[in-house]
Design a protein around this motif. Structure first.
Motif, mmCIF file in Angstrom:
data_model
loop_
_atom_site.group_PDB
_atom_site.id
_atom_site.type_symbol
_atom_site.label_atom_id
_atom_site.label_comp_id
_atom_site.label_asym_id
_atom_site.label_seq_id
_atom_site.Cartn_x
_atom_site.Cartn_y
_atom_site.Cartn_z
ATOM 1 N N PRO A 42 0.817 -1.225 0.000
ATOM 2 C CA PRO A 42 0.000 0.000 0.000
ATOM 3 C C PRO A 42 0.849 1.271 0.000
ATOM 4 O O PRO A 42 0.541 2.231 -0.708
ATOM 5 C CB PRO A 42 -0.826 -0.097 1.287
ATOM 6 N N CYS A 43 1.932 1.282 0.783
ATOM 7 C CA CYS A 43 2.804 2.469 0.836
ATOM 8 C C CYS A 43 3.452 2.735 -0.529
ATOM 9 O O CYS A 43 3.604 3.882 -0.938
ATOM 10 C CB CYS A 43 3.882 2.291 1.895
ATOM 11 N N ASN A 44 3.825 1.678 -1.219
ATOM 12 C CA ASN A 44 4.422 1.804 -2.545
ATOM 13 C C ASN A 44 3.458 2.498 -3.508
ATOM 14 O O ASN A 44 3.822 3.449 -4.194
ATOM 15 C CB ASN A 44 4.809 0.414 -3.063
ATOM 16 N N TRP A 45 2.201 2.038 -3.540
ATOM 17 C CA TRP A 45 1.213 2.629 -4.444
ATOM 18 C C TRP A 45 0.872 4.052 -4.030
ATOM 19 O O TRP A 45 0.689 4.928 -4.888
ATOM 20 C CB TRP A 45 -0.034 1.760 -4.519
ATOM 21 N N CYS A 46 0.799 4.315 -2.735
ATOM 22 C CA CYS A 46 0.517 5.679 -2.263
ATOM 23 C C CYS A 46 1.648 6.634 -2.636
ATOM 24 O O CYS A 46 1.403 7.764 -3.059
ATOM 25 C CB CYS A 46 0.295 5.687 -0.747
ATOM 26 N N GLN A 47 2.895 6.191 -2.500
ATOM 27 C CA GLN A 47 4.028 7.036 -2.855
ATOM 28 C C GLN A 47 4.006 7.349 -4.354
ATOM 29 O O GLN A 47 4.249 8.490 -4.761
ATOM 30 C CB GLN A 47 5.353 6.377 -2.486
ATOM 31 N N MET A 48 3.697 6.362 -5.177
ATOM 32 C CA MET A 48 3.635 6.614 -6.623
ATOM 33 C C MET A 48 2.518 7.598 -6.961
ATOM 34 O O MET A 48 2.678 8.463 -7.820
ATOM 35 C CB MET A 48 3.473 5.297 -7.392
ATOM 36 N N SER A 49 1.394 7.488 -6.269
ATOM 37 C CA SER A 49 0.290 8.429 -6.491
ATOM 38 C C SER A 49 0.694 9.852 -6.121
ATOM 39 O O SER A 49 0.440 10.797 -6.878
ATOM 40 C CB SER A 49 -0.920 7.997 -5.661
ATOM 41 N N ARG A 50 1.327 10.006 -4.966
ATOM 42 C CA ARG A 50 1.788 11.340 -4.552
ATOM 43 C C ARG A 50 2.794 11.905 -5.544
ATOM 44 O O ARG A 50 2.784 13.099 -5.849
ATOM 45 C CB ARG A 50 2.400 11.278 -3.144
#
Length: 126
Positions: free
Chosen positions: A101-109
């Motif tokens: 989840p953190c990986n996908w959130c970082q890419m979104s940001r």
């Protein structure tokens, strides 16, 4: 007889943004609504981010068939290359495996921060 060769100028992307990720892997507080969606419904969130990045909507669903999520890792590598972010495949692999989840959130940001639109250009001219 002489031949004249005309060459069109090539596009150059000039960026004032740094070559680091704009946020850390655990900086979910920067975008709490997306972080909540990423944690509570990661498959849906990953599909939305994949589509926003210009890839197939359902591509992240393939992640559940491998021991290292290949889609999350490859999207992260692609994003690093597209935006000129320094890093290595070892970290990409670790983040994609242990911090999904953190990986996908970082890419979104990162996509929000860079705000560089994805433009697909057909290079074939007749």
């Amino acid at each position: 007889m002489s031949k004249m060769v005309v060459r069109q100028p090539q596009p150059v992307m000039d960026s004032l943004v740094s070559n680091d990720w704009s946020s850390g892997i655990c900086d979910c507080c920067q975008d709490v609504p997306e972080c909540c969606l990423g944690v509570w419904c990661c498959p849906c969130f990953a599909c939305v981010i994949s589509k926003r990045y210009g890839q197939c909507l359902c591509l992240p669903l393939l992640d559940m068939f491998g021991c290292i999520p290949p889609i999350g890792m490859s999207m992260r590598i692609s994003m690093r290359h597209r935006y000129g972010i320094k890093g290595d495949m070892c970290k990409d692999c670790l983040y994609a495996y242990f911090c999904i989840p953190c990986n996908w959130c970082q890419m979104s940001r990162e996509m929000k921060t860079r705000q560089i639109p994805v433009v697909l250009v057909n290079a074939a001219h007749r």
